[in-house]
Design a protein around this motif. Structure first.
Motif, PDB file in Angstrom:
ATOM      1  N   GLN A   2      24.245  -1.124 -26.907  1.00  0.00           N
ATOM      2  CA  GLN A   2      23.574  -0.228 -25.972  1.00  0.00           C
ATOM      3  C   GLN A   2      24.309   1.091 -25.972  1.00  0.00           C
ATOM      4  N   ASP A   4      24.254   4.764 -24.012  1.00  0.00           N
ATOM      5  CA  ASP A   4      23.765   5.604 -22.915  1.00  0.00           C
ATOM      6  C   ASP A   4      24.240   7.023 -23.153  1.00  0.00           C
ATOM      7  N   SER A  24      15.191   9.482 -30.444  1.00  0.00           N
ATOM      8  CA  SER A  24      15.173   8.250 -29.650  1.00  0.00           C
ATOM      9  C   SER A  24      14.340   7.191 -30.342  1.00  0.00           C
ATOM     10  N   LYS A  32      19.889  -0.015 -28.485  1.00  0.00           N
ATOM     11  CA  LYS A  32      19.117   0.214 -27.264  1.00  0.00           C
ATOM     12  C   LYS A  32      19.644   1.526 -26.671  1.00  0.00           C
ATOM     13  N   ASN A  34      19.514   4.649 -23.909  1.00  0.00           N
ATOM     14  CA  ASN A  34      19.135   4.984 -22.546  1.00  0.00           C
ATOM     15  C   ASN A  34      19.649   6.394 -22.262  1.00  0.00           C
TER      16      ASN A  34
END
Length: 159
Positions: A2, A4, A24, A32, A34
């Motif tokens: 992930q 971010d 993105s 993933k 964010n």
């Protein structure tokens, strides 16, 4: 993994939003992603150092609320370490091999990051000694993350 990206302010320019959306989408097959936008503060022209500190502190508090305990935090800072694309790819790969499953990259507002965020970061990354608009920096950062994943996958990517 992930990833971010945490940054103050909204991206207003359509061409930048389009580029962010494109990277993105490309990154979705690798990680993933964010993107977390926190409210930014208006910075008056010719603000004093004290006002600048207050603005950075307010934005820093908003950013800090999104920093996770188990995440590896990378803050973008002019005085951070400059890496080549290959070195950034190796850093991301190494973090994954060491069991890190969550990387948070923090972009400062128009006057930079609060010292508390810089101290909290596990790594300070510099893209240049030059200053870039923080909204454009999102696109540059996303492109470099995408490039890193392409490098790590052994896939071709233009140089």
């Amino acid at each position: 993994m992930q990833i971010d990206i945490i940054a103050p302010g909204r991206v207003k320019e359509r061409y930048l939003r389009d580029a962010i959306d494109e990277y993105s989408k490309r990154l979705s097959r690798y990680c993933k992603l964010n993107i977390i936008e926190v409210a930014d503060e208006k910075t008056p022209d010719h603000a004093s150092e004290g006002v600048d500190r207050q603005i950075k502190a307010k934005e820093g508090e908003r950013i800090a609320k999104h920093l996770k305990d188990g995440a590896f935090v990378i803050a973008l800072a002019i005085n951070g370490k400059q890496l080549s694309s290959e070195e950034l790819a190796a850093k991301i790969n190494d973090l994954g091999l060491r069991g890190t499953s969550h990387i948070q990259l923090v972009i400062g507002g128009s006057i930079g990051l609060d010292d508390a965020i810089l101290r909290r970061a596990d790594f300070l990354l510099s893209f240049s000694k030059m200053t870039f608009p923080h909204q454009l920096m999102r696109v540059i950062l996303l492109e470099q993350i995408y490039r890193a994943y392409k490098i790590n996958a052994g896939e071709p990517y233009h140089k």
